[in-house]
Design a protein around this motif. Structure first.
Motif, PDB file in Angstrom:
ATOM      1  N   ILE A  86      35.582  25.111  37.868  1.00  0.00           N
ATOM      2  CA  ILE A  86      36.240  25.541  36.629  1.00  0.00           C
ATOM      3  C   ILE A  86      37.355  24.548  36.351  1.00  0.00           C
ATOM      4  O   ILE A  86      38.308  24.432  37.128  1.00  0.00           O
ATOM      5  N   THR A  87      37.237  23.797  35.271  1.00  0.00           N
ATOM      6  CA  THR A  87      38.144  22.688  35.011  1.00  0.00           C
ATOM      7  C   THR A  87      39.073  23.001  33.846  1.00  0.00           C
ATOM      8  O   THR A  87      38.700  23.695  32.903  1.00  0.00           O
ATOM      9  N   GLY A  88      40.288  22.475  33.941  1.00  0.00           N
ATOM     10  CA  GLY A  88      41.206  22.508  32.817  1.00  0.00           C
ATOM     11  C   GLY A  88      42.160  23.676  32.767  1.00  0.00           C
ATOM     12  O   GLY A  88      43.049  23.692  31.922  1.00  0.00           O
ATOM     13  N   GLY A  89      42.008  24.656  33.661  1.00  0.00           N
ATOM     14  CA  GLY A  89      42.931  25.781  33.597  1.00  0.00           C
ATOM     15  C   GLY A  89      42.470  26.955  34.427  1.00  0.00           C
ATOM     16  O   GLY A  89      41.538  26.865  35.225  1.00  0.00           O
ATOM     17  N   ILE A  90      43.146  28.072  34.218  1.00  0.00           N
ATOM     18  CA  ILE A  90      42.865  29.277  34.985  1.00  0.00           C
ATOM     19  C   ILE A  90      41.692  30.040  34.372  1.00  0.00           C
ATOM     20  O   ILE A  90      41.195  29.712  33.297  1.00  0.00           O
ATOM     21  N   SER A  91      41.258  31.065  35.067  1.00  0.00           N
ATOM     22  CA  SER A  91      40.261  31.987  34.546  1.00  0.00           C
ATOM     23  C   SER A  91      40.959  33.247  34.037  1.00  0.00           C
ATOM     24  O   SER A  91      42.015  33.630  34.525  1.00  0.00           O
ATOM     25  N   ILE A  92      40.341  33.883  33.054  1.00  0.00           N
ATOM     26  CA  ILE A  92      40.812  35.176  32.553  1.00  0.00           C
ATOM     27  C   ILE A  92      39.969  36.226  33.267  1.00  0.00           C
ATOM     28  O   ILE A  92      38.761  36.338  33.041  1.00  0.00           O
ATOM     29  N   LEU A  93      40.624  36.977  34.155  1.00  0.00           N
ATOM     30  CA  LEU A  93      39.922  37.790  35.138  1.00  0.00           C
ATOM     31  C   LEU A  93      40.253  39.272  35.011  1.00  0.00           C
ATOM     32  O   LEU A  93      41.157  39.663  34.292  1.00  0.00           O
ATOM     33  N   GLY A  94      39.527  40.048  35.820  1.00  0.00           N
ATOM     34  CA  GLY A  94      39.815  41.465  35.967  1.00  0.00           C
ATOM     35  C   GLY A  94      38.575  42.310  35.755  1.00  0.00           C
ATOM     36  O   GLY A  94      37.773  42.037  34.854  1.00  0.00           O
ATOM     37  N   THR A  95      38.412  43.313  36.603  1.00  0.00           N
ATOM     38  CA  THR A  95      37.307  44.263  36.444  1.00  0.00           C
ATOM     39  C   THR A  95      37.813  45.655  36.071  1.00  0.00           C
ATOM     40  O   THR A  95      37.092  46.426  35.448  1.00  0.00           O
ATOM     41  N   THR A  96      39.035  45.958  36.451  1.00  0.00           N
ATOM     42  CA  THR A  96      39.622  47.259  36.105  1.00  0.00           C
ATOM     43  C   THR A  96      40.818  47.117  35.167  1.00  0.00           C
ATOM     44  O   THR A  96      41.282  48.114  34.610  1.00  0.00           O
ATOM     45  N   GLY A  97      41.324  45.899  35.012  1.00  0.00           N
ATOM     46  CA  GLY A  97      42.537  45.676  34.236  1.00  0.00           C
ATOM     47  C   GLY A  97      43.801  45.813  35.052  1.00  0.00           C
ATOM     48  O   GLY A  97      44.892  45.492  34.583  1.00  0.00           O
ATOM     49  N   ILE A  98      43.663  46.262  36.306  1.00  0.00           N
ATOM     50  CA  ILE A  98      44.819  46.555  37.155  1.00  0.00           C
ATOM     51  C   ILE A  98      44.866  45.583  38.316  1.00  0.00           C
ATOM     52  O   ILE A  98      43.850  45.309  38.960  1.00  0.00           O
ATOM     53  N   VAL A  99      46.049  45.057  38.606  1.00  0.00           N
ATOM     54  CA  VAL A  99      46.288  44.259  39.807  1.00  0.00           C
ATOM     55  C   VAL A  99      46.871  45.178  40.869  1.00  0.00           C
ATOM     56  O   VAL A  99      47.933  45.775  40.664  1.00  0.00           O
ATOM     57  N   ARG A 100      46.169  45.290  41.967  1.00  0.00           N
ATOM     58  CA  ARG A 100      46.671  46.093  43.091  1.00  0.00           C
ATOM     59  C   ARG A 100      47.320  45.151  44.098  1.00  0.00           C
ATOM     60  O   ARG A 100      46.709  44.168  44.495  1.00  0.00           O
ATOM     61  N   PRO A 101      48.545  45.432  44.519  1.00  0.00           N
ATOM     62  CA  PRO A 101      49.284  44.496  45.374  1.00  0.00           C
ATOM     63  C   PRO A 101      48.521  44.122  46.637  1.00  0.00           C
ATOM     64  O   PRO A 101      47.940  44.970  47.306  1.00  0.00           O
ATOM     65  N   PHE A 102      48.533  42.807  46.932  1.00  0.00           N
ATOM     66  CA  PHE A 102      47.943  42.265  48.153  1.00  0.00           C
ATOM     67  C   PHE A 102      46.506  42.762  48.320  1.00  0.00           C
ATOM     68  O   PHE A 102      46.118  43.294  49.341  1.00  0.00           O
ATOM     69  N   SER A 103      45.708  42.580  47.291  1.00  0.00           N
ATOM     70  CA  SER A 103      44.375  43.164  47.242  1.00  0.00           C
ATOM     71  C   SER A 103      43.398  42.422  48.144  1.00  0.00           C
ATOM     72  O   SER A 103      43.057  41.274  47.890  1.00  0.00           O
ATOM     73  N   CYS A 104      42.963  43.089  49.207  1.00  0.00           N
ATOM     74  CA  CYS A 104      41.909  42.543  50.060  1.00  0.00           C
ATOM     75  C   CYS A 104      40.618  42.400  49.270  1.00  0.00           C
ATOM     76  O   CYS A 104      39.867  41.436  49.449  1.00  0.00           O
ATOM     77  N   ALA A 105      40.355  43.357  48.387  1.00  0.00           N
ATOM     78  CA  ALA A 105      39.125  43.324  47.607  1.00  0.00           C
ATOM     79  C   ALA A 105      39.058  42.072  46.739  1.00  0.00           C
ATOM     80  O   ALA A 105      37.991  41.478  46.569  1.00  0.00           O
TER      81      ALA A 105
END
Length: 349
Positions: free
Chosen positions: A165-184
């Motif tokens: 993936i070149t040129g920048g970051i990805s727009i990510l998420g499956t639930t919309g929520i970031v869970r701290p220190f996510s092993c998943a």
């Protein structure tokens, strides 16, 4: 937990992109600029986002949301996620603006040649468009350009260059929520690395516990970047996925402590979730005194050939448990054991 308080959740780049799309589209279609917007996440939650950036011109409007990743050490925490909307044709289309990557290799959820905006964020933005279009009796034909100022620099701290993936970051998420220190999230990244390697036709990949072992293994075998899987402590997450999605040859590299745990049957190598059995290690070395060692590294100084013995034991364990994939195809393993300086203490294949 931090100071007896729960760690704070945050919002994914995909959720922020959807919220920014809502704010920009409301303005484009004749409304006032909102100071905040709410969206519905895939599991029904309705967070509210402050709109921190607004701009417009002939035929377009754009809004920005500052990503709040909560208490997760996310490299995109604090980044501005910008959505520019304009009239489109034939439904919703997506473009990559500044700081958003483009997919160049197969094996990811988005095909090569497309902006690195994952399926769930796309669906969230399409839902926003459909909802507002229905409310305002508009055709849901919109071009959405997502930008992240500074995203190209942030991408260097992610797996994106390795995944093509070149040129920048990805727009990510499956639930919309970031869970701290996510092993998943980490394990999901490993899985995507396997997918990319397989799609590229690689016959040899490597999972390593850290940067030093990765450097040693990559140099030892001359593997390309996209063959290197950032396994960390999650050996099980990688190996179980490889059992379903096999690659013919897999090298495991790590320090003697982590590989000793693997040799003793652990697949979660984190210090809080697995420990070394020093009596068993003493039996393996044939030296009873090793049972009193504090660390595997100390034990290796007491028995100079211990690294080689650990490598062979780990190889036998891997071959027994993961040597045959679910489709019946064989997986050949290599094991490389190193010390903290990167010197090889043992190899088995």
């Amino acid at each position: 937990m931090s100071n007896s308080a729960p760690l704070r959740r945050g919002w994914t780049t995909g959720a922020c992109a959807a919220a920014a799309t809502r704010a920009a589209l409301l303005r484009l279609w004749g409304g006032d600029w909102p100071s905040e917007v709410s969206i519905t996440l895939p599991r029904g939650e309705t967070p509210v986002f402050a709109v921190t950036h607004r701009d417009e011109g002939p035929g377009w409007a754009e809004a920005g949301i500052v990503k709040d990743a909560g208490d997760d050490p996310d490299v995109t925490h604090g980044a501005l996620i910008v959505a520019r909307v304009r009239a489109g044709a034939g439904g919703v289309t997506f473009r990559a603006g500044e700081g958003v990557g483009m997919v160049t290799k197969p094996g990811l959820p988005i095909p090569a040649g497309e902006p690195a905006i994952n399926p769930v964020p796309r669906a969230m933005m399409e839902e926003v468009v459909a909802e507002i279009a229905a409310d305002l009796a508009r055709a849901p034909d919109v071009e959405i350009t997502i930008s992240v100022p500074g995203g190209a620099a942030l991408a260097g701290k992610t797996w994106n260059p390795r995944l093509g993936i070149t040129g920048g970051i990805s727009i990510l998420g499956t639930t919309g929520i970031v869970r701290p220190f996510s092993c998943a999230a980490w394990i999901a990244s490993i899985h995507r690395g396997v997918d990319v390697a397989r799609a590229a036709g690689l016959g040899h990949v490597a999972g390593c516990t850290g940067a030093t072992s990765e450097r040693v293994v990559q140099g030892l075998y001359g593997l390309p970047d996209h063959a290197m899987l950032d396994m960390g402590d999650f050996a099980g997450g990688m190996l179980k996925y490889l059992a379903k999605h096999p690659v013919p040859r897999v090298t495991i590299g790590g320090g003697i402590g982590k590989i000793t745990k693997l040799a003793q049957g652990a697949v979660d190598l984190h210090s809080a979730r697995s420990q070394i059995d020093f009596e068993a290690l003493a039996d393996l070395a044939g030296l009873p005194g090793i049972a009193g060692a504090n660390t595997a590294l100390e034990a290796s100084r007491m028995a100079p050939d211990l690294g080689q013995r650990v490598a062979r034991a780990a190889l036998a364990r891997l071959a027994e448990r993961f040597g045959t994939a679910q489709d019946g195809s064989p997986i050949a393993f290599d094991v490389v054991v190193i010390d903290r300086a990167g010197a090889i203490l043992g190899r088995a294949s």
